[in-house]
Design a protein around this motif. Structure first.
Motif, mmCIF file in Angstrom:
data_model
loop_
_atom_site.group_PDB
_atom_site.id
_atom_site.type_symbol
_atom_site.label_atom_id
_atom_site.label_comp_id
_atom_site.label_asym_id
_atom_site.label_seq_id
_atom_site.Cartn_x
_atom_site.Cartn_y
_atom_site.Cartn_z
ATOM 1 N N SER A 32 30.253 32.312 39.093
ATOM 2 C CA SER A 32 31.032 33.139 40.022
ATOM 3 C C SER A 32 31.725 34.292 39.295
ATOM 4 C CB SER A 32 32.053 32.270 40.752
ATOM 5 O OG SER A 32 31.416 31.232 41.460
ATOM 6 N N ILE A 33 30.922 35.163 38.716
ATOM 7 C CA ILE A 33 31.451 36.253 37.894
ATOM 8 C C ILE A 33 32.276 37.230 38.726
ATOM 9 C CG2 ILE A 33 30.809 38.127 36.331
ATOM 10 C CD1 ILE A 33 28.225 36.537 35.795
ATOM 11 N N PHE A 34 32.004 37.295 40.014
ATOM 12 C CA PHE A 34 32.716 38.236 40.879
ATOM 13 C C PHE A 34 34.209 37.921 40.927
ATOM 14 C CE2 PHE A 34 33.480 35.352 44.379
ATOM 15 C CZ PHE A 34 32.473 34.400 44.229
ATOM 16 N N THR A 35 34.591 36.719 40.537
ATOM 17 C CA THR A 35 36.013 36.348 40.533
ATOM 18 C C THR A 35 36.750 36.834 39.292
ATOM 19 O OG1 THR A 35 35.640 34.222 39.425
ATOM 20 C CG2 THR A 35 35.465 34.261 41.835
ATOM 21 N N ILE A 36 36.000 37.289 38.286
ATOM 22 C CA ILE A 36 36.603 37.639 37.002
ATOM 23 C C ILE A 36 37.204 39.041 37.020
ATOM 24 C CG2 ILE A 36 36.106 38.082 34.560
ATOM 25 C CD1 ILE A 36 36.205 35.138 35.310
ATOM 26 N N ASN A 37 38.420 39.150 36.506
ATOM 27 C CA ASN A 37 39.089 40.440 36.372
ATOM 28 C C ASN A 37 39.114 40.917 34.930
ATOM 29 O OD1 ASN A 37 41.005 42.649 37.137
ATOM 30 N ND2 ASN A 37 42.386 41.468 35.831
ATOM 31 N N ARG A 38 39.180 39.960 34.014
ATOM 32 C CA ARG A 38 39.306 40.312 32.601
ATOM 33 C C ARG A 38 38.565 39.292 31.760
ATOM 34 N NH1 ARG A 38 45.205 41.358 30.003
ATOM 35 N NH2 ARG A 38 45.061 43.080 31.482
ATOM 36 N N GLY B 163 37.506 33.868 30.266
ATOM 37 C CA GLY B 163 37.441 34.657 31.484
ATOM 38 C C GLY B 163 38.683 34.428 32.321
ATOM 39 N N SER B 164 39.222 35.512 32.862
ATOM 40 C CA SER B 164 40.472 35.416 33.611
ATOM 41 C C SER B 164 40.296 35.977 35.014
ATOM 42 C CB SER B 164 41.573 36.213 32.894
ATOM 43 O OG SER B 164 41.726 35.788 31.560
ATOM 44 N N VAL B 165 40.842 35.247 35.991
ATOM 45 C CA VAL B 165 40.853 35.756 37.361
ATOM 46 C C VAL B 165 41.896 36.879 37.469
ATOM 47 C CG1 VAL B 165 41.288 35.155 39.752
ATOM 48 C CG2 VAL B 165 40.043 33.568 38.267
ATOM 49 N N ILE B 166 43.010 36.702 36.755
ATOM 50 C CA ILE B 166 44.003 37.778 36.698
ATOM 51 C C ILE B 166 44.116 38.203 35.228
ATOM 52 C CG2 ILE B 166 46.359 38.487 37.242
ATOM 53 C CD1 ILE B 166 46.408 36.348 39.409
ATOM 54 N N THR B 167 45.005 37.585 34.460
ATOM 55 C CA THR B 167 45.112 37.910 33.036
ATOM 56 C C THR B 167 45.105 36.671 32.159
ATOM 57 O OG1 THR B 167 47.520 37.996 33.200
ATOM 58 C CG2 THR B 167 46.330 40.080 33.414
ATOM 59 N N THR B 168 45.620 35.550 32.666
ATOM 60 C CA THR B 168 45.633 34.310 31.893
ATOM 61 C C THR B 168 44.249 33.664 31.947
ATOM 62 O OG1 THR B 168 47.955 33.962 32.430
ATOM 63 C CG2 THR B 168 46.716 32.045 31.664
ATOM 64 N N PRO B 169 43.718 33.204 30.823
ATOM 65 C CA PRO B 169 42.377 32.602 30.829
ATOM 66 C C PRO B 169 42.257 31.411 31.775
ATOM 67 C CG PRO B 169 43.011 33.110 28.594
ATOM 68 C CD PRO B 169 44.227 33.340 29.440
ATOM 69 N N ASP B 170 41.203 31.451 32.583
ATOM 70 C CA ASP B 170 40.889 30.346 33.484
ATOM 71 C C ASP B 170 39.642 29.598 33.033
ATOM 72 O OD1 ASP B 170 41.945 32.809 35.507
ATOM 73 O OD2 ASP B 170 42.829 30.822 35.842
ATOM 74 N N TYR B 171 38.787 30.275 32.292
ATOM 75 C CA TYR B 171 37.533 29.691 31.847
ATOM 76 C C TYR B 171 37.384 29.941 30.338
ATOM 77 C CZ TYR B 171 36.714 30.126 36.841
ATOM 78 O OH TYR B 171 36.836 30.059 38.204
ATOM 79 N N TRP B 172 36.789 28.940 29.655
ATOM 80 C CA TRP B 172 36.596 29.026 28.211
ATOM 81 C C TRP B 172 35.166 28.686 27.832
ATOM 82 C CZ3 TRP B 172 40.435 30.812 25.093
ATOM 83 C CH2 TRP B 172 41.745 30.776 25.583
ATOM 84 N N GLY B 173 34.680 29.352 26.800
ATOM 85 C CA GLY B 173 33.421 28.961 26.206
ATOM 86 C C GLY B 173 33.633 27.838 25.217
ATOM 87 N N GLN B 174 32.552 27.397 24.589
ATOM 88 C CA GLN B 174 32.627 26.268 23.671
ATOM 89 C C GLN B 174 33.068 26.682 22.266
ATOM 90 O OE1 GLN B 174 29.901 27.891 24.339
ATOM 91 N NE2 GLN B 174 28.850 28.156 22.386
#
Length: 117
Positions: free
Chosen positions: A27-33, A98-109
């Motif tokens: 869901s890349i469309f949710t990413i802001n930063r 990946g962040s929806v706003i500015t704080t990371p919501d998703y992380w890689g390994q």
């Protein structure tokens, strides 16, 4: 959900360069930063750099300015971190975020970067 996969880490001599890549899917469309963080042994995870996913903003930790460059390819859904003039203290596991706003919501390994002669 967004999935992030880093690549490009490895062993490099002091003064050398590496380019890290982070491929995003889902869901890349949710990413802001999108950003890069790193964690050295025995230390807390720290911010390295970030880039707006749609705009032109880039952000760097003070200690990385001038040596590291973050960029993106929206067609490939990939973020890059070009690291030049590497120092032994840059040795760490580097994580894409990946962040929806500015704080990371998703992380890689994470991908290991080792700077050593």
């Amino acid at each position: 959900q967004v999935q992030l996969v880093e690549s490009g880490g490895g062993l490099v001599q002091p003064g050398g360069s590496l380019r890290l890549s982070c491929a995003a899917s889902g869901s890349i469309f949710t990413i802001n930063r999108m950003g890069w963080y790193r964690q050295a042994p025995g230390k807390e995870r720290e911010f390295v750099a970030a880039i707006s996913w749609r705009g032109s903003g880039t952000y760097y930790a003070d200690s990385m300015k001038g040596r590291f460059t973050i960029s993106r390819d929206n067609v490939k859904n990939t973020v890059y971190l070009q690291m030049n003039s590497l120092k032994p203290e840059d040795t760490a596991v580097y994580y894409c975020a990946g962040s929806v706003i500015t704080t990371p919501d998703y992380w890689g390994q994470g991908t290991q970067v080792t700077v050593s002669s």
